[in-house]
Scaffold this active site. Sequence first.
Site, short mmCIF file in Angstrom:
data_model
loop_
_atom_site.label_atom_id
_atom_site.label_comp_id
_atom_site.label_asym_id
_atom_site.label_seq_id
_atom_site.Cartn_x
_atom_site.Cartn_y
_atom_site.Cartn_z
N ASP A 49 -1.70 -11.68 5.06
CA ASP A 49 -3.16 -11.73 5.27
C ASP A 49 -3.64 -13.14 5.60
OD1 ASP A 49 -3.29 -9.04 4.73
OD2 ASP A 49 -3.94 -9.28 2.66
N GLN B 148 0.84 -1.20 0.00
CA GLN B 148 0.00 0.00 0.00
C GLN B 148 0.86 1.25 0.00
OE1 GLN B 148 -2.58 -0.68 3.36
NE2 GLN B 148 -3.83 -2.17 2.25
C1 S3P Z 1 -2.67 -4.83 0.19
C2 S3P Z 1 -1.45 -4.93 0.80
C3 S3P Z 1 -1.21 -5.60 2.08
C4 S3P Z 1 -2.40 -6.41 2.55
C5 S3P Z 1 -3.70 -5.74 2.30
C6 S3P Z 1 -3.88 -5.38 0.83
C7 S3P Z 1 -2.77 -4.13 -1.09
O1 S3P Z 1 -0.89 -4.64 3.04
O2 S3P Z 1 -2.28 -6.74 3.91
O3 S3P Z 1 -4.77 -6.61 2.68
O4 S3P Z 1 -3.77 -4.33 -1.81
O5 S3P Z 1 -1.83 -3.39 -1.43
P1 S3P Z 1 0.56 -3.93 3.05
O6 S3P Z 1 0.40 -2.56 2.55
O7 S3P Z 1 0.95 -4.00 4.48
O8 S3P Z 1 1.47 -4.71 2.12
#
Ligand code: S3P
Length: 430
Positions: A315, A169
């Site tokens: 996740d 993210q």
């Molecule tokens: C996601 C990244 C993950 C994940 C989340 C979705 C995404 O988080 O846990 O459910 O769609 O980029 P991080 O930002 O910690 O990697």
Amino acid sequence: MTSLTLTAPGRLRGVIHVPGDKSISHRAVIFNAIATGEARVTNFLSGADCLSTIACVRALGVPVERTGDAVIVRGVGLRGLAEPADVLDCGNSGTTLRLLSGLLAGQPLFAVLTGDASLRSRPQRRIVAPLRALGAQLDGRDTGDRAPLAVRGATLRGGHYELPVASAQVKSALLLAALAGEGPLTLTGKIASRDHTERMLQAMGADLTVGPATLTLRPTSTLASLTLRVPGDPSSAAFWWVAAAIHPDAELVTPGVCLNPTRTGALDVLRAMGAKIDITNERLEGSEPVGDVTVRSSRLRGTTISGELIPRLIDEIPVLALAAACAEGETLVRDAQELKAKETDRIATVAAGLARLGVMVEPTADGMGIIGAPALTGAALESHGDHRLAMAWAVAALVARGETRISDPDSAAVSYPGFWETVAAVRAGS
Ligand code: S3P
């Protein structure tokens, strides 16, 4: 519904088409919103999180239409977003809040982004600090660490940022911010996280170079719209993989699941634990590898889940913890302090649920130790409104002795609409 009570069936059988991938569904809408032309996204995940993304993108002046499992996005171009008339509500979705904050930080408009109580409690400094370093003006509660976040967009300078956390993210927020910026952005550090953003931006013609330790994005004037079919979500399929592996008489097939190597850590861990897994029909759908996964009843042994594996299965840890609870010997989860920043503090909430199921579990600062139990004992389990907990507890109920009561089962619809109907179907497959 406030709670649901389940017992374990004698057999589990079924072919389960899990819904479209959540991460890819969010990105398909957000990236096509700023592309030029019309895109059709099929097998779109109509879970609450992705519907929050659609609502926010519409509020930014982008026409988005839903017909069945398809979404049609009429892109307004990289400089065509409209200033939203009201606060953008991201619901429970961290991906919506973080990716849109990054995108809007680089656009000439003002926006406020917020969400539900869980999202407003999650850390945002991880995007706010690097976006400020690129010249963005954004702020929020707790000196910018909590939503609501207010963004006054600007043309951002490029530069170099070393990612201190492996977060897709954060990585995606920065790449989106830099798309319409003044100069190239280079990211180093912990760039190894799910790479759907990189794959999709490249397929849309962005000038993005991906190296083993570096990502470089040069600003672009246009992105080409991208029609795609969203592959099945491996994070949703993982509930069935674990259910099949720990049930004494089970065979479950999940066709068409995304097998992107940044997402397949759960399969690697289950294999290392001795699970019987077959993968067939491996193919490429658009920019993502996909395959059919079959899992059968297995005798599992404990393992260690740590290091580079963690971002590849973060996740899936709630449900992998159940696999550990049903395995012989001890499983250690380490280097997973990120679990505390999810929809709930998943170190605390998972450990509390396992303890209620009669499992010896010790939460630690960055994970937990779990000693496999000969059998799980049905119990009253709290999902705390966390979709992945509600579904992990459903898997526990499929093997536990006696009755298991799960609070707030409706939260599963955040990422898996139809989950409970599928639970009923695999039980009836008995
Ligand atoms: C996601 C990244 C993950 C994940 C989340 C979705 C995404 O988080 O846990 O459910 O769609 O980029 P991080 O930002 O910690 O990697």
